[in-house]
Write a protein that holds these residues in place. Structure first.
Motif, PDB file in Angstrom:
ATOM      1  N   TYR A  15       0.844  -1.189   0.000  1.00  0.00           N
ATOM      2  CA  TYR A  15       0.000   0.000   0.000  1.00  0.00           C
ATOM      3  C   TYR A  15       0.876   1.234   0.000  1.00  0.00           C
ATOM      4  N   GLN A  67      -9.310   8.552   2.550  1.00  0.00           N
ATOM      5  CA  GLN A  67      -9.450   9.343   1.322  1.00  0.00           C
ATOM      6  C   GLN A  67      -8.438  10.485   1.289  1.00  0.00           C
ATOM      7  N   ALA A  70      -5.018   9.502   0.506  1.00  0.00           N
ATOM      8  CA  ALA A  70      -4.847   8.901  -0.825  1.00  0.00           C
ATOM      9  C   ALA A  70      -4.332   7.469  -0.750  1.00  0.00           C
ATOM     10  N   THR A  72      -3.713   3.807  -1.384  1.00  0.00           N
ATOM     11  CA  THR A  72      -3.802   2.984  -2.582  1.00  0.00           C
ATOM     12  C   THR A  72      -3.187   1.622  -2.304  1.00  0.00           C
ATOM     13  N   THR A  74      -1.192  -0.694  -3.860  1.00  0.00           N
ATOM     14  CA  THR A  74      -0.343  -0.681  -5.047  1.00  0.00           C
ATOM     15  C   THR A  74      -0.243  -2.061  -5.684  1.00  0.00           C
ATOM     16  N   LYS A  78      -5.381  -0.122  -6.866  1.00  0.00           N
ATOM     17  CA  LYS A  78      -6.727   0.306  -6.508  1.00  0.00           C
ATOM     18  C   LYS A  78      -6.686   1.259  -5.322  1.00  0.00           C
ATOM     19  N   LYS A  79      -7.304   2.448  -5.493  1.00  0.00           N
ATOM     20  CA  LYS A  79      -7.447   3.381  -4.375  1.00  0.00           C
ATOM     21  C   LYS A  79      -8.482   2.846  -3.398  1.00  0.00           C
ATOM     22  N   SER A  81     -11.050   4.441  -1.402  1.00  0.00           N
ATOM     23  CA  SER A  81     -11.721   5.703  -1.091  1.00  0.00           C
ATOM     24  C   SER A  81     -13.237   5.612  -1.033  1.00  0.00           C
ATOM     25  N   ASP A  85     -14.726   0.357  -3.257  1.00  0.00           N
ATOM     26  CA  ASP A  85     -13.301   0.006  -3.206  1.00  0.00           C
ATOM     27  C   ASP A  85     -13.036  -0.967  -2.063  1.00  0.00           C
TER      28      ASP A  85
END
Length: 128
Positions: A15, A67, A70, A72, A74, A78-79, A81, A85
């Motif tokens: 992440y 959110q 940010a 993600t 990795t 995919k974020k 948020s 998700d």
């Protein structure tokens, strides 16, 4: 100042997140203390902390923090948020990974503040 991504691992995935700006942290801190800070400086039952992670805490504190940081995944590109998700990244078998992500993001954003407060009681985050 450019955003600096901080990489971390939760579960088997990688992440990244950025630290929120100081003003956002200052606005979010009272919400966190109101919801979770009952036991600061006292013995706190872990079940009490976990029971505080209710729907309102997820909507008002946890997801806004994710959110604004940010977050993600990795590994999946995919974020994290939204509720959608969340459901794409997590299920009943890896839900603990979500709480690992939350803890890492809390540390990224609030570790200096938490360490300062805990130092008042002779503790540090590494003691937790």
């Amino acid at each position: 100042m450019a955003m600096q991504f901080i990489d971390f691992k939760a579960g088997d995935r990688d992440y990244s997140a950025v630290a929120m700006d100081a003003f956002t942290i200052a606005l979010m801190w009272p919400k966190i203390i109101k919801k979770f800070g009952k036991g600061i400086g006292q013995q706190t039952d872990i079940a009490e902390i976990i029971s505080s992670l209710d729907e309102q805490a997820l909507k008002d504190i946890i997801f806004p923090m994710l959110q604004k940081s940010a977050v993600t995944c990795t590994s999946e590109g995919k974020k994290l948020s939204s509720q959608n998700d969340f459901n794409v990244l997590f299920n009943h078998e890896n839900l603990f990974e979500f709480y690992q992500v939350v803890w890492e993001v809390v540390k990224i954003n609030f570790a200096p503040l938490l360490n300062g407060l805990l130092a008042q009681f002779g503790l540090s985050l590494s003691d937790l």
